[in-house]
Design a protein around this motif. Structure first.
Motif, PDB file in Angstrom:
ATOM      1  N   MET A   1      -4.109   5.454  -3.798  1.00 19.44           N
ATOM      2  CA  MET A   1      -3.545   5.937  -2.541  1.00 19.44           C
ATOM      3  C   MET A   1      -2.416   5.056  -2.021  1.00 19.44           C
ATOM      4  N   PHE A   2      -2.599   3.738  -2.122  1.00 10.06           N
ATOM      5  CA  PHE A   2      -1.652   2.820  -1.484  1.00 10.06           C
ATOM      6  C   PHE A   2      -0.762   2.072  -2.457  1.00 10.06           C
ATOM      7  N   GLY A   3      -1.060   2.151  -3.752  1.00 15.29           N
ATOM      8  CA  GLY A   3      -0.239   1.473  -4.743  1.00 15.29           C
ATOM      9  C   GLY A   3      -0.525  -0.024  -4.795  1.00 15.29           C
ATOM     10  N   TYR A   4       0.202  -0.703  -5.680  1.00 15.69           N
ATOM     11  CA  TYR A   4       0.002  -2.154  -5.798  1.00 15.69           C
ATOM     12  C   TYR A   4       1.246  -2.804  -6.377  1.00 15.69           C
ATOM     13  N   GLU A   5       1.321  -4.117  -6.149  1.00 18.53           N
ATOM     14  CA  GLU A   5       2.429  -4.913  -6.670  1.00 18.53           C
ATOM     15  C   GLU A   5       2.042  -5.508  -8.027  1.00 18.53           C
ATOM     16  N   GLN A   6       3.019  -5.860  -8.776  1.00 13.04           N
ATOM     17  CA  GLN A   6       2.779  -6.536 -10.049  1.00 13.04           C
ATOM     18  C   GLN A   6       1.983  -7.817  -9.797  1.00 13.04           C
ATOM     19  N   GLY A   7       0.914  -8.015 -10.571  1.00  7.84           N
ATOM     20  CA  GLY A   7       0.092  -9.210 -10.441  1.00  7.84           C
ATOM     21  C   GLY A   7      -0.943  -9.147  -9.333  1.00  7.84           C
ATOM     22  N   ALA A   8      -1.082  -7.982  -8.677  1.00  7.72           N
ATOM     23  CA  ALA A   8      -2.049  -7.862  -7.574  1.00  7.72           C
ATOM     24  C   ALA A   8      -3.482  -8.068  -8.051  1.00  7.72           C
ATOM     25  N   PHE A   9      -3.746  -7.734  -9.298  1.00  9.17           N
ATOM     26  CA  PHE A   9      -5.068  -7.930  -9.891  1.00  9.17           C
ATOM     27  C   PHE A   9      -4.897  -7.957 -11.407  1.00  9.17           C
TER      28      PHE A   9
ATOM     29  N   LEU B   1      -2.670   6.841   9.244  1.00  7.47           N
ATOM     30  CA  LEU B   1      -2.466   8.014  10.083  1.00  7.47           C
ATOM     31  C   LEU B   1      -2.028   7.631  11.492  1.00  7.47           C
ATOM     32  N   GLN B   2      -2.523   6.508  11.985  1.00 10.20           N
ATOM     33  CA  GLN B   2      -2.162   6.065  13.333  1.00 10.20           C
ATOM     34  C   GLN B   2      -0.776   5.434  13.376  1.00 10.20           C
ATOM     35  N   GLY B   3      -0.478   4.620  12.376  1.00 13.34           N
ATOM     36  CA  GLY B   3       0.762   3.840  12.436  1.00 13.34           C
ATOM     37  C   GLY B   3       1.894   4.333  11.556  1.00 13.34           C
ATOM     38  N   GLY B   4       1.573   5.194  10.592  1.00 15.28           N
ATOM     39  CA  GLY B   4       2.608   5.707   9.707  1.00 15.28           C
ATOM     40  C   GLY B   4       3.084   4.707   8.674  1.00 15.28           C
ATOM     41  N   ASP B   5       2.291   3.636   8.462  1.00 11.44           N
ATOM     42  CA  ASP B   5       2.667   2.682   7.419  1.00 11.44           C
ATOM     43  C   ASP B   5       1.414   2.127   6.747  1.00 11.44           C
ATOM     44  N   PHE B   6       1.626   1.489   5.608  1.00  5.98           N
ATOM     45  CA  PHE B   6       0.526   0.915   4.837  1.00  5.98           C
ATOM     46  C   PHE B   6       1.077  -0.249   4.032  1.00  5.98           C
ATOM     47  N   THR B   7       0.173  -1.073   3.531  1.00  4.36           N
ATOM     48  CA  THR B   7       0.571  -2.215   2.719  1.00  4.36           C
ATOM     49  C   THR B   7      -0.042  -2.077   1.329  1.00  4.36           C
ATOM     50  N   PRO B   8       0.789  -1.961   0.286  1.00  3.32           N
ATOM     51  CA  PRO B   8       0.240  -1.892  -1.067  1.00  3.32           C
ATOM     52  C   PRO B   8      -0.572  -3.138  -1.402  1.00  3.32           C
ATOM     53  N   LEU B   9      -1.528  -3.011  -2.310  1.00  3.01           N
ATOM     54  CA  LEU B   9      -2.338  -4.146  -2.728  1.00  3.01           C
ATOM     55  C   LEU B   9      -1.431  -5.241  -3.300  1.00  3.01           C
ATOM     56  N   GLY B  10      -1.667  -6.473  -2.857  1.00  8.61           N
ATOM     57  CA  GLY B  10      -0.900  -7.603  -3.363  1.00  8.61           C
ATOM     58  C   GLY B  10       0.451  -7.782  -2.705  1.00  8.61           C
ATOM     59  N   SER B  11       0.757  -6.979  -1.691  1.00 12.49           N
ATOM     60  CA  SER B  11       2.052  -7.077  -1.018  1.00 12.49           C
ATOM     61  C   SER B  11       1.871  -7.590   0.407  1.00 12.49           C
ATOM     62  N   GLU B  12       2.907  -8.197   0.937  1.00 13.17           N
ATOM     63  CA  GLU B  12       2.901  -8.621   2.342  1.00 13.17           C
ATOM     64  C   GLU B  12       3.821  -7.731   3.174  1.00 13.17           C
ATOM     65  N   LYS B  13       4.444  -6.771   2.522  1.00 14.00           N
ATOM     66  CA  LYS B  13       5.417  -5.922   3.197  1.00 14.00           C
ATOM     67  C   LYS B  13       4.864  -4.521   3.402  1.00 14.00           C
ATOM     68  N   ALA B  14       4.904  -4.047   4.654  1.00 15.71           N
ATOM     69  CA  ALA B  14       4.429  -2.696   4.966  1.00 15.71           C
ATOM     70  C   ALA B  14       5.457  -1.662   4.506  1.00 15.71           C
ATOM     71  N   VAL B  15       4.944  -0.517   4.094  1.00 19.55           N
ATOM     72  CA  VAL B  15       5.788   0.599   3.661  1.00 19.55           C
ATOM     73  C   VAL B  15       5.578   1.747   4.643  1.00 19.55           C
ATOM     74  N   SER B  16       6.680   2.278   5.190  1.00 23.11           N
ATOM     75  CA  SER B  16       6.580   3.419   6.105  1.00 23.11           C
ATOM     76  C   SER B  16       6.493   4.717   5.318  1.00 23.11           C
ATOM     77  N   THR B  17       5.774   5.685   5.870  1.00 27.08           N
ATOM     78  CA  THR B  17       5.645   6.964   5.188  1.00 27.08           C
ATOM     79  C   THR B  17       5.690   8.116   6.181  1.00 27.08           C
TER      80      THR B  17
END
Length: 198
Positions: free
Chosen positions: A74-82, A121-137
């Motif tokens: 659902m939220f994706g992940y960054e390289q090296g997140a796991f 749903l409340q904020g319109g953004d999420f943070t992929p696993l292993g990331s510190e940067k929120a992504v708007s959707t």
């Protein structure tokens, strides 16, 4: 993606009227009904009648994957997140940006993941696993379930705040046994459908 909901019963006509009203609102919709009644078809009808037609349509089956995999889907992940995350992967929310995200079998989602979904749903953004940067959707979320979510809420199995966030519009599809007047229309539709194939 062409979609047509077949039937002339009062229950089906009411749904068709509701789809016309809801299609361009992007209001959260939850669709109830037994397995096999056509919940995904309703979602496709909403999509095809909306101004998001031609934009992404992404489906997630919430019952098909364990929590850890569903979260990364659902939220994706960054390289090296796991271990095994050798490259960045876009999650379904990111893939559905501008279009529709269909959450099938939402009643099977675990409570911790429900909490993360509520945040998006409340904020319109999420943070992929292993990331510190929120992504708007900008994603229109439509959910479906064969659960009685009100009962699940009472049992502590579904978050009340998520329920109210998802169920701005509720659509219940009656099983075919309760609308036998639709059977001839369905038979006619499928005869036409299959005879054109030969």
């Amino acid at each position: 993606m062409a979609a047509k909901f077949i039937g002339k019963s009062p229950a089906i006509e009411n749904i068709k009227d509701l789809l016309k009203v809801v299609a361009n609102t992007a209001l959260s919709v939850i669709i109830y009904g037994e397995t096999g009644v056509g919940k995904e078809l309703i979602v496709q009808c909403l999509y095809s009648k909306s101004n998001r037609t031609g934009k992404p349509f992404v489906k997630v089956n919430c019952a098909a994957l364990p929590d850890t995999l569903l979260e990364s889907e659902m939220f994706g992940y960054e390289q090296g997140a796991f271990t095994g995350a050798e490259r960045r992967k876009r999650g379904k929310f990111e893939q559905a940006h501008g279009g529709v995200l269909f959450l099938d079998e939402i009643g099977d989602m675990s409570l911790p993941l429900q909490s993360k979904l509520l945040h998006v749903l409340q904020g319109g953004d999420f943070t992929p696993l292993g990331s510190e940067k929120a992504v708007s959707t900008d994603t229109w979320v439509i959910a479906a379930t064969n659960h009685e979510l009100e009962h699940d809420m009472q049992n502590g199995e579904f978050r009340e705040d998520l329920y109210y966030r998802l169920s701005t519009i509720k659509i219940y599809i009656e099983p075919l046994r309760n609308r036998p007047e639709d059977i001839p229309h369905l038979i006619e539709h499928y005869i036409k459908d299959y005879t054109t194939m030969f």
